[in-house]
Design a protein around this motif. Structure first.
Motif, PDB file in Angstrom:
ATOM      1  N   GLY A  18       3.823  -2.992   1.451  1.00 56.63           N
ATOM      2  CA  GLY A  18       3.134  -3.778   2.466  1.00 56.63           C
ATOM      3  C   GLY A  18       4.025  -4.718   3.251  1.00 56.63           C
ATOM      4  O   GLY A  18       3.522  -5.514   4.058  1.00 56.63           O
ATOM      5  N   THR A  19       5.339  -4.662   3.038  1.00 53.87           N
ATOM      6  CA  THR A  19       6.241  -5.578   3.721  1.00 53.87           C
ATOM      7  C   THR A  19       7.382  -4.817   4.381  1.00 53.87           C
ATOM      8  O   THR A  19       7.637  -3.660   4.084  1.00 53.87           O
ATOM      9  CB  THR A  19       6.857  -6.601   2.742  1.00 53.87           C
ATOM     10  N   THR A  20       8.070  -5.512   5.261  1.00 53.20           N
ATOM     11  CA  THR A  20       9.349  -5.063   5.804  1.00 53.20           C
ATOM     12  C   THR A  20      10.397  -6.051   5.308  1.00 53.20           C
ATOM     13  O   THR A  20      10.051  -7.134   4.807  1.00 53.20           O
ATOM     14  CB  THR A  20       9.325  -5.068   7.336  1.00 53.20           C
ATOM     15  N   PRO A  21      11.675  -5.738   5.436  1.00 53.57           N
ATOM     16  CA  PRO A  21      12.694  -6.725   5.030  1.00 53.57           C
ATOM     17  C   PRO A  21      12.523  -8.069   5.733  1.00 53.57           C
ATOM     18  O   PRO A  21      12.702  -9.125   5.121  1.00 53.57           O
ATOM     19  CB  PRO A  21      14.013  -6.038   5.423  1.00 53.57           C
ATOM     20  N   GLU A  22      12.138  -8.032   7.010  1.00 58.16           N
ATOM     21  CA  GLU A  22      11.962  -9.270   7.753  1.00 58.16           C
ATOM     22  C   GLU A  22      10.737 -10.047   7.270  1.00 58.16           C
ATOM     23  O   GLU A  22      10.786 -11.277   7.114  1.00 58.16           O
ATOM     24  CB  GLU A  22      11.819  -8.969   9.251  1.00 58.16           C
ATOM     25  N   SER A  23       9.636  -9.327   7.014  1.00 59.11           N
ATOM     26  CA  SER A  23       8.422 -10.037   6.580  1.00 59.11           C
ATOM     27  C   SER A  23       8.562 -10.557   5.155  1.00 59.11           C
ATOM     28  O   SER A  23       7.970 -11.566   4.790  1.00 59.11           O
ATOM     29  CB  SER A  23       7.190  -9.135   6.708  1.00 59.11           C
ATOM     30  N   VAL A 293       2.377  -9.602   4.817  1.00 60.98           N
ATOM     31  CA  VAL A 293       1.980  -8.425   4.040  1.00 60.98           C
ATOM     32  C   VAL A 293       0.875  -7.689   4.788  1.00 60.98           C
ATOM     33  O   VAL A 293      -0.107  -8.297   5.222  1.00 60.98           O
ATOM     34  CB  VAL A 293       1.473  -8.821   2.631  1.00 60.98           C
ATOM     35  N   VAL A 294       1.046  -6.378   4.927  1.00 57.05           N
ATOM     36  CA  VAL A 294       0.023  -5.523   5.530  1.00 57.05           C
ATOM     37  C   VAL A 294      -0.217  -4.369   4.561  1.00 57.05           C
ATOM     38  O   VAL A 294       0.696  -3.596   4.275  1.00 57.05           O
ATOM     39  CB  VAL A 294       0.473  -4.968   6.895  1.00 57.05           C
ATOM     40  N   THR A 295      -1.429  -4.262   4.053  1.00 63.68           N
ATOM     41  CA  THR A 295      -1.701  -3.206   3.068  1.00 63.68           C
ATOM     42  C   THR A 295      -2.748  -2.225   3.573  1.00 63.68           C
ATOM     43  O   THR A 295      -3.533  -2.516   4.469  1.00 63.68           O
ATOM     44  CB  THR A 295      -2.177  -3.786   1.721  1.00 63.68           C
ATOM     45  N   ASN A 296      -2.744  -1.068   2.947  1.00 64.05           N
ATOM     46  CA  ASN A 296      -3.579   0.063   3.345  1.00 64.05           C
ATOM     47  C   ASN A 296      -4.769   0.213   2.408  1.00 64.05           C
ATOM     48  O   ASN A 296      -4.601   0.436   1.213  1.00 64.05           O
ATOM     49  CB  ASN A 296      -2.720   1.337   3.327  1.00 64.05           C
ATOM     50  N   SER A 297      -5.975   0.087   2.964  1.00 69.58           N
ATOM     51  CA  SER A 297      -7.183   0.347   2.197  1.00 69.58           C
ATOM     52  C   SER A 297      -8.072   1.347   2.941  1.00 69.58           C
ATOM     53  O   SER A 297      -9.295   1.300   2.840  1.00 69.58           O
ATOM     54  CB  SER A 297      -7.928  -0.960   1.938  1.00 69.58           C
ATOM     55  N   ILE A 298      -7.454   2.244   3.706  1.00 70.14           N
ATOM     56  CA  ILE A 298      -8.186   3.225   4.499  1.00 70.14           C
ATOM     57  C   ILE A 298      -8.658   4.360   3.592  1.00 70.14           C
ATOM     58  O   ILE A 298      -7.903   4.877   2.773  1.00 70.14           O
ATOM     59  CB  ILE A 298      -7.301   3.795   5.630  1.00 70.14           C
ATOM     60  N   ARG A 299      -9.902   4.731   3.745  1.00 70.22           N
ATOM     61  CA  ARG A 299     -10.484   5.814   2.954  1.00 70.22           C
ATOM     62  C   ARG A 299     -10.445   7.102   3.773  1.00 70.22           C
ATOM     63  O   ARG A 299     -10.988   7.156   4.884  1.00 70.22           O
ATOM     64  CB  ARG A 299     -11.919   5.480   2.569  1.00 70.22           C
ATOM     65  N   ILE A 300      -9.789   8.126   3.221  1.00 65.53           N
ATOM     66  CA  ILE A 300      -9.720   9.431   3.884  1.00 65.53           C
ATOM     67  C   ILE A 300     -10.882  10.292   3.385  1.00 65.53           C
ATOM     68  O   ILE A 300     -11.004  10.557   2.191  1.00 65.53           O
ATOM     69  CB  ILE A 300      -8.379  10.133   3.602  1.00 65.53           C
ATOM     70  N   LYS A 301     -11.737  10.713   4.295  1.00 64.74           N
ATOM     71  CA  LYS A 301     -12.914  11.502   3.934  1.00 64.74           C
ATOM     72  C   LYS A 301     -12.577  12.979   3.740  1.00 64.74           C
ATOM     73  O   LYS A 301     -11.607  13.487   4.291  1.00 64.74           O
ATOM     74  CB  LYS A 301     -13.975  11.373   5.030  1.00 64.74           C
ATOM     75  N   SER A 302     -13.388  13.640   2.937  1.00 63.89           N
ATOM     76  CA  SER A 302     -13.342  15.090   2.765  1.00 63.89           C
ATOM     77  C   SER A 302     -11.976  15.578   2.325  1.00 63.89           C
ATOM     78  O   SER A 302     -11.435  16.537   2.864  1.00 63.89           O
ATOM     79  CB  SER A 302     -13.731  15.791   4.081  1.00 63.89           C
ATOM     80  N   LEU A 303     -11.407  14.900   1.328  1.00 65.34           N
ATOM     81  CA  LEU A 303     -10.122  15.350   0.803  1.00 65.34           C
ATOM     82  C   LEU A 303     -10.301  16.689   0.081  1.00 65.34           C
ATOM     83  O   LEU A 303     -11.272  16.915  -0.621  1.00 65.34           O
ATOM     84  CB  LEU A 303      -9.537  14.319  -0.164  1.00 65.34           C
ATOM     85  N   SER A 304      -9.343  17.573   0.221  1.00 65.17           N
ATOM     86  CA  SER A 304      -9.371  18.851  -0.474  1.00 65.17           C
ATOM     87  C   SER A 304      -7.986  19.120  -1.042  1.00 65.17           C
ATOM     88  O   SER A 304      -7.149  18.236  -1.092  1.00 65.17           O
ATOM     89  CB  SER A 304      -9.772  19.968   0.494  1.00 65.17           C
ATOM     90  N   ASN A 305      -7.742  20.332  -1.436  1.00 70.65           N
ATOM     91  CA  ASN A 305      -6.432  20.679  -1.966  1.00 70.65           C
ATOM     92  C   ASN A 305      -5.413  20.959  -0.866  1.00 70.65           C
ATOM     93  O   ASN A 305      -4.267  21.261  -1.141  1.00 70.65           O
ATOM     94  CB  ASN A 305      -6.537  21.908  -2.872  1.00 70.65           C
TER      95      ASN A 305
END
Length: 345
Positions: A18-23, A293-305
């Motif tokens: 969630g970070t970069t070296p600068e952040s 800090v920037v974090t990912n909480s995105i839900r991907i729908k219809s996941l398959s193989n």
């Protein structure tokens, strides 16, 4: 009598996701300034730092000396007050052959000033009827300390542990006080004031203060404010330090505007076909935003193989945040400890 209590400042933290070296550098400076502000608020009062002053047992020497210099200055500025420095689980080295940054700091302070008291080997009665129990190396030792203190019918006990967490009781990295034992203290007229858990809550005589300095998205979730406590002749007082909304925002990944907050959680839903786009969006936000800090909480729908996305950026998924966001609240503290232990190793 007046005692200001802060805890879990975790100076020297290094975020891997969630970070970069600068952040990351900006986060370090932010936390240092917050620490100095808390010290200023404790002027003309005794000060207890109730564990996890540092994020790990061996922090960068620049952090170690920064803390030394400013704690020494605080003690000089407040010559008739006492600094009580209690060890937390992150402050102690896992090897008896290695001196931790916390104990280096303790040596520097004890050699240069007189109004400091290090609490790391066993409990201390810092005022009549008021006790501090530091982190102990295992649950059995901690339980012995609790039993000894309970015999003395204390009014307040400050400690660094989990409350009613059965998972914590199975590891030396973290300690636990059961609900049954807390009830025994309640019968003795004792208030238990916990550090270690970052989310504040109160259950009867159990006061879980939470941390004061935000360093992660997890620190922002579930609370409206960050507080510290002051104990004086009138009792235990909570003091609001900062509003979560002032430094944290959760936004949909499709949002056209990015709020100017220190901590951002990107959420929402996306179709499988949009997975690569969400990753690219996260990357752009991290590069353009001034958030620490920037974090990912995105839900991907219809996941398959099928393959999610044939891009190298798929490695940037914040798996830790994904898991933490789906755990019950009771399990999140233990999960954070396991992750921290892994990163320390």
């Amino acid at each position: 009598m007046k005692l200001t209590v802060i805890n879990d400042t975790h100076l020297g933290v290094s975020r891997q996701t969630g970070t970069t070296p600068e952040s990351q550098k900006a986060l370090t400076e932010f936390m240092k300034q917050q620490f100095l502000d808390l010290l200023n608020r404790a002027n003309n009062s005794d000060l207890l730092i109730n564990g996890d002053l540092f994020d790990k047992s061996d922090v960068d020497k620049s952090i170690e000396f920064f803390v030394f210099r400013h704690l020494q200055n605080w003690c000089i500025k407040n010559p008739n007050k006492t600094l009580f420095l209690a060890a937390g689980n992150h402050d102690e080295s896992k090897s008896s052959d290695v001196i931790s940054s916390f104990h280096n700091l303790a040596s520097y302070l004890e050699a240069s000033i007189s109004n400091v008291k290090i609490i790391s080997k066993k409990y201390e009665e810092i005022y009549p009827g008021i006790f501090v129990i530091p982190h102990m190396m295992n649950q059995d030792l901690f339980s012995q300390e609790l039993a000894e203190v309970l015999k003395q019918s204390p009014k307040y006990v400050f400690l660094h542990a989990n409350y009613d967490n059965k998972f914590a009781a199975q590891t030396d990295h973290s300690l636990n006080v059961s609900a049954d034992l807390a009830l025994e203290f309640a019968k003795a007229g004792t208030a238990l004031v916990f550090a270690h858990e970052h989310k504040k809550r109160q259950i009867g005589n159990v006061h879980i203060v939470g941390n004061q300095i935000i360093s992660s998205i997890a620190d922002c979730l579930g609370d409206d404010t960050k507080q510290y406590v002051v104990l004086d002749d009138t009792g235990l007082q909570y003091v609001t330090y900062q509003q979560i909304a002032d430094c944290f925002a959760e936004i949909d990944w499709t949002a056209s505007e990015i709020p100017e907050k220190h901590f951002l959680r990107i959420s929402g839903e996306a179709d499988q076909s949009e997975a690569a786009v969400t990753i690219s969006t996260l990357k752009n936000i991290r590069q353009k935003s001034e958030a620490f800090v920037v974090t990912n909480s995105i839900r991907i729908k219809s996941l398959s193989n099928e393959k999610l996305a044939e891009v190298d950026d798929v490695k940037k998924y914040d798996v830790k945040e994904l898991v933490a966001s789906r755990l019950p609240e009771s399990l999140k503290p233990r999960f954070e400890e396991v992750v921290a232990l892994k990163e320390d190793n």
